[in-house]
Design a protein around this motif. Structure first.
Motif, mmCIF file in Angstrom:
data_model
loop_
_atom_site.group_PDB
_atom_site.id
_atom_site.type_symbol
_atom_site.label_atom_id
_atom_site.label_comp_id
_atom_site.label_asym_id
_atom_site.label_seq_id
_atom_site.Cartn_x
_atom_site.Cartn_y
_atom_site.Cartn_z
ATOM 1 N N ASN A 1 0.840 -1.187 0.000
ATOM 2 C CA ASN A 1 0.000 0.000 0.000
ATOM 3 C C ASN A 1 0.885 1.250 0.000
ATOM 4 O OD1 ASN A 1 -2.319 -1.543 0.101
ATOM 5 N ND2 ASN A 1 -2.477 -1.463 2.333
ATOM 6 N N ILE A 2 0.415 2.288 -0.704
ATOM 7 C CA ILE A 2 1.152 3.542 -0.795
ATOM 8 C C ILE A 2 0.194 4.673 -0.456
ATOM 9 C CG2 ILE A 2 2.463 5.098 -2.300
ATOM 10 C CD1 ILE A 2 2.993 2.526 -4.042
ATOM 11 N N LEU A 3 0.594 5.540 0.467
ATOM 12 C CA LEU A 3 -0.223 6.687 0.839
ATOM 13 C C LEU A 3 0.508 7.964 0.442
ATOM 14 C CD1 LEU A 3 -2.374 7.213 3.963
ATOM 15 C CD2 LEU A 3 -0.788 9.014 3.292
ATOM 16 N N ASN B 1 -6.938 0.278 -8.506
ATOM 17 C CA ASN B 1 -5.917 0.350 -7.453
ATOM 18 C C ASN B 1 -5.594 1.764 -6.982
ATOM 19 O OD1 ASN B 1 -5.472 -2.387 -7.092
ATOM 20 N ND2 ASN B 1 -3.809 -2.486 -8.572
ATOM 21 N N VAL B 2 -6.357 2.771 -7.413
ATOM 22 C CA VAL B 2 -6.113 4.149 -6.979
ATOM 23 C C VAL B 2 -7.344 4.652 -6.238
ATOM 24 C CG1 VAL B 2 -5.611 6.524 -7.628
ATOM 25 C CG2 VAL B 2 -4.562 4.642 -8.900
ATOM 26 N N MET B 3 -7.167 4.905 -4.942
ATOM 27 C CA MET B 3 -8.241 5.412 -4.099
ATOM 28 C C MET B 3 -7.963 6.883 -3.786
ATOM 29 S SD MET B 3 -9.738 2.504 -3.928
ATOM 30 C CE MET B 3 -11.083 2.955 -2.831
ATOM 31 N N ARG C 1 -6.396 4.527 8.097
ATOM 32 C CA ARG C 1 -7.062 3.322 8.604
ATOM 33 C C ARG C 1 -7.200 2.274 7.513
ATOM 34 N NH1 ARG C 1 -10.413 7.211 11.055
ATOM 35 N NH2 ARG C 1 -11.972 6.916 9.415
ATOM 36 N N GLU C 2 -7.585 2.708 6.321
ATOM 37 C CA GLU C 2 -7.800 1.766 5.234
ATOM 38 C C GLU C 2 -6.485 1.162 4.748
ATOM 39 O OE1 GLU C 2 -9.977 -0.474 2.510
ATOM 40 O OE2 GLU C 2 -10.686 0.747 4.193
#
Length: 319
Positions: free
Chosen positions: A2-4, A49-51, A61-62
């Protein structure tokens, strides 16, 4: 993984390096979270895959455990760390020295866009991996279906086009000088106005400013051009350290490109004609009158400099 990424602009507003890097990471199979500043929006999947989410806490959290990828040097890394941290130094603005150094020291890996930014960080004793900007080659290289955008279809020919934000590092007076030197040609500025210099420049009547256009629509403006302009001011630090995204996007179209002599374009001679002052004006006038026959060479360079390739370089940094 995951990447933020804490965003600095709306996801869909003039996609720049952060959005393009996340798109490439998503295509590589990673799940990406882009925090859209000030939107207050609920989480939505804008591409596979992009939120995109308006609430940072919700994104954390996600994502749970994630790589933190950020470009804003004022980002509070301590409260966001949940795994490896990458700082991407994209600009060298006056007064940013302390913030760039602080952000770099808070990160596990530092990458940057240009040799100028890399040198600025080196002055603070920080080693950064140089990963220049790039292009979405498929988006920019494909000839648009149908006629050119109506805004430019009705203009005289030949046509010179600048695409991008009309910001303080864009030399509008130089564009005006080109328009005066080629009164039978049309000059189009396609992008939002972030400075009042356009009005102060008193552009001649063959300069048209069209303002913001959606990302999906702007390659058609580039393909309609006889020459594409990169009139960055040579007397401002942020331009001297820039590796412009639009440079690579321009090359993907194959159209002739004329730029001022900023350092990052000079190695691309003769694919990009670089000149200063009145010589820039002369180069534009010449390009409007005569194609240089280098379309295929420009496209070839752009095809080798894509965001997918740049993301692979970031992954090498991550190990």
């Amino acid at each position: 993984m995951n990447i933020l990424c804490p965003g600095i602009s709306a996801w869909s507003w003039m996609p720049q390096r952060p959005q393009q890097m996340l798109r490439a990471a998503a295509r590589a199979g990673h799940r990406c979270f882009y925090v859209e500043p000030g939107s207050g929006s609920t989480m939505r999947e804008v591409e596979p895959n992009v939120m995109v989410v308006g609430d940072l806490a919700e994104a954390q959290r996600e994502a749970a455990a994630y790589v933190l990828y950020f470009t804003d040097p004022t980002t509070q890394v301590g409260r966001l760390r949940a795994g490896p941290v990458i700082f991407d130094a994209v600009d060298d603005f006056p007064g940013w020295e302390a913030a760039l150094a602080e952000a770099s020291r808070a990160a596990d890996h530092v990458v940057c866009t240009s040799a100028g930014v890399q040198a600025r960080l080196a002055e603070a004793g920080i080693a950064a991996t140089l990963i220049p900007n790039a292009c979405d080659y498929a988006h920019w290289s494909a000839a648009p279906d149908g006629p050119p955008p109506v805004e430019v279809d009705v203009l005289p020919r030949p046509l010179a086009v600048f695409i991008g934000a009309v910001a303080q590092w864009v030399d509008i007076a130089l564009v005006a000088a080109c328009a005066e030197a080629a009164p039978g040609a049309a000059f189009a500025l396609v992008g939002p106005h972030l400075t009042t210099d356009y009005h102060a420049a008193k552009c001649p009547p063959n300069v048209w400013a069209f303002g913001f256009r959606p990302y999906a629509a702007i390659p058609a403006f580039a393909h309609a051009a006889d020459v594409l302009l990169l009139p960055f001011r040579e007397d401002v630090r942020e331009a001297q350290a820039a590796n412009p995204v639009k440079l690579w996007e321009y090359l993907a179209t194959g159209r002739p490109v004329v730029s001022t002599r900023i350092p990052e374009v000079l190695p691309l001679h003769p694919l990009v004609r670089a000149a200063s002052g009145q010589a820039f004006v002369g180069a534009v006038v010449k390009a409007l009158d005569q194609d240089d026959g280098l379309e295929d060479a420009r496209r070839s360079v752009a095809a080798a400099n894509t965001w997918d390739e740049r993301w692979r370089q970031v992954e090498v940094c991550l190990g």
